[in-house]
Design an enzyme around this catalytic site. Structure first.
Site, short mmCIF file in Angstrom:
data_model
loop_
_atom_site.label_atom_id
_atom_site.label_comp_id
_atom_site.label_asym_id
_atom_site.label_seq_id
_atom_site.Cartn_x
_atom_site.Cartn_y
_atom_site.Cartn_z
N THR A 101 0.87 -1.17 0.00
CA THR A 101 0.00 0.00 0.00
C THR A 101 0.91 1.22 0.00
O THR A 101 1.76 1.35 0.88
CB THR A 101 -0.91 0.01 1.24
OG1 THR A 101 -1.70 -1.18 1.24
CG2 THR A 101 -1.82 1.22 1.24
N LYS A 176 -6.86 1.32 -3.94
CA LYS A 176 -6.64 0.62 -2.66
C LYS A 176 -6.80 1.58 -1.49
O LYS A 176 -7.41 1.25 -0.46
CB LYS A 176 -5.23 0.01 -2.64
CG LYS A 176 -4.75 -0.50 -1.28
CD LYS A 176 -5.58 -1.69 -0.80
CE LYS A 176 -5.17 -2.15 0.61
NZ LYS A 176 -3.84 -2.74 0.65
N LYS A 245 -1.34 4.62 9.18
CA LYS A 245 -0.50 4.85 8.00
C LYS A 245 -1.35 4.94 6.74
O LYS A 245 -1.18 5.85 5.92
CB LYS A 245 0.53 3.72 7.89
CG LYS A 245 1.46 3.81 6.70
CD LYS A 245 1.05 2.90 5.55
CE LYS A 245 1.04 1.44 5.93
NZ LYS A 245 0.61 0.60 4.79
#
Length: 296
Positions: A101, A176, A245
């Protein structure tokens, strides 16, 4: 033994990466792993014929396709650009597939650097959990040239059940982050509601039953349900630190796009608070307990 298949390099054999690697081996591909302290135990992979090497550059020298499955943008950039990084050993035609990611603007720069070194690049981040990774049932969201995606699809099918081509390079990581914002946002709302229910004397079974039969039902609730009912966090094995994050990455993307992100900012602050108040690797469901015992 020569199989006629690509040799696959794997960088990042953690909870998700180990599942990916095990399925690649099962499908008859030769596999080269980066030896790293963050890996899960790899004895089973080595016993199945995988080899391990000491640097990303060595991976690049041996593999036709390199899969990255690391934590995020700083780690991806380190893998590519460090003195013994992937670009130092990249051979013409090598394909780099980033399943991490990452911040999409960095992804686009990395893809350009790979192309300048003679390689090709796909961003192919995943959704679902380590359980589905081990089962070969991940969801993949792929960004990159359509022809390259089709060339890599047989390999991706080794570890994915659903694969969606989202568009050009960076589209996979963009989608994503949007996905994770929505799914983690739903989990955060449920956690805050469950903490309120606890402090208001409402039984967890009642909360779950009412939500599941109404507008609160869905995947996020089902993943949180075991924790709400019995304290079992296995339904959502995703750390508060990683959630924070991912929300940071989403808001960075939204800022770069000039898009609204007020709700994301608030949800990010909730995960930040949870991550700071808990031990490393504490999972998202535990946000319920943290909020119930230490409300604002």
């Amino acid at each position: 033994m020569t199989t006629g298949k690509d040799t696959i390099g794997m960088i990042g054999v953690g909870l998700m990466g180990h599942g990916i690697a095990s399925n690649i081996v099962k499908h008859g591909y030769s596999l080269v792993l980066l030896d790293h302290p963050g890996n899960q135990p790899v004895d089973d992979l080595l016993a199945a014929g995988a080899a391990k090497v000491a640097s990303p550059a060595q991976i690049a020298r041996q593999a036709n396709v390199v899969i990255l499955c690391v934590t995020g943008t700083p780690q991806v950039e380190d893998v590519l650009f460090s003195p013994d990084g992937l670009l130092q050993g990249l051979r013409p035609g090598t394909i780099v597939i980033d399943c991490s990611t990452a911040i999409p603007s960095s992804t686009v720069r990395i893809a350009q650097a790979v192309a300048e070194a003679g390689g090709q690049f796909l961003d192919a981040p995943m959704t679902r959990t380590p359980k589905e990774a081990a089962q070969g049932r991940l969801n993949l969201i792929v960004g990159g040239e359509r022809a390259l995606y089709e060339r890599c699809e047989p390999l991706l099918r080794c570890y994915a059940e659903n694969i969606m081509h989202a568009g050009p390079v960076g589209s996979g990581h963009r989608m994503k982050l949007i996905h994770n914002y929505v799914s983690l946002g739903c989990a955060a709302v449920i956690a805050e509601a469950a903490a309120c229910a606890q402090r208001s004397g409402i039984e967890a079974s009642v909360l779950v039953d009412i939500l599941s039969k109404g507008g609160g039902g869905g995947v996020a609730l089902e993943r949180m349900r075991p924790f709400l009912e019995s304290g079992d966090d296995s339904g959502l094995r995703f750390s508060l630190a990683n959630a924070r994050k991912d929300l940071d990455y989403y808001t960075t993307m939204a800022q770069e796009a000039g898009a609204a992100h007020g709700a994301a900012d608030a949800i990010g602050q909730l995960f930040d608070r949870g991550a700071q108040a808990s031990p490393p690797q504490t999972t998202v469901p535990h946000l319920v307990s943290l909020l119930a015992t230490d409300p604002p």
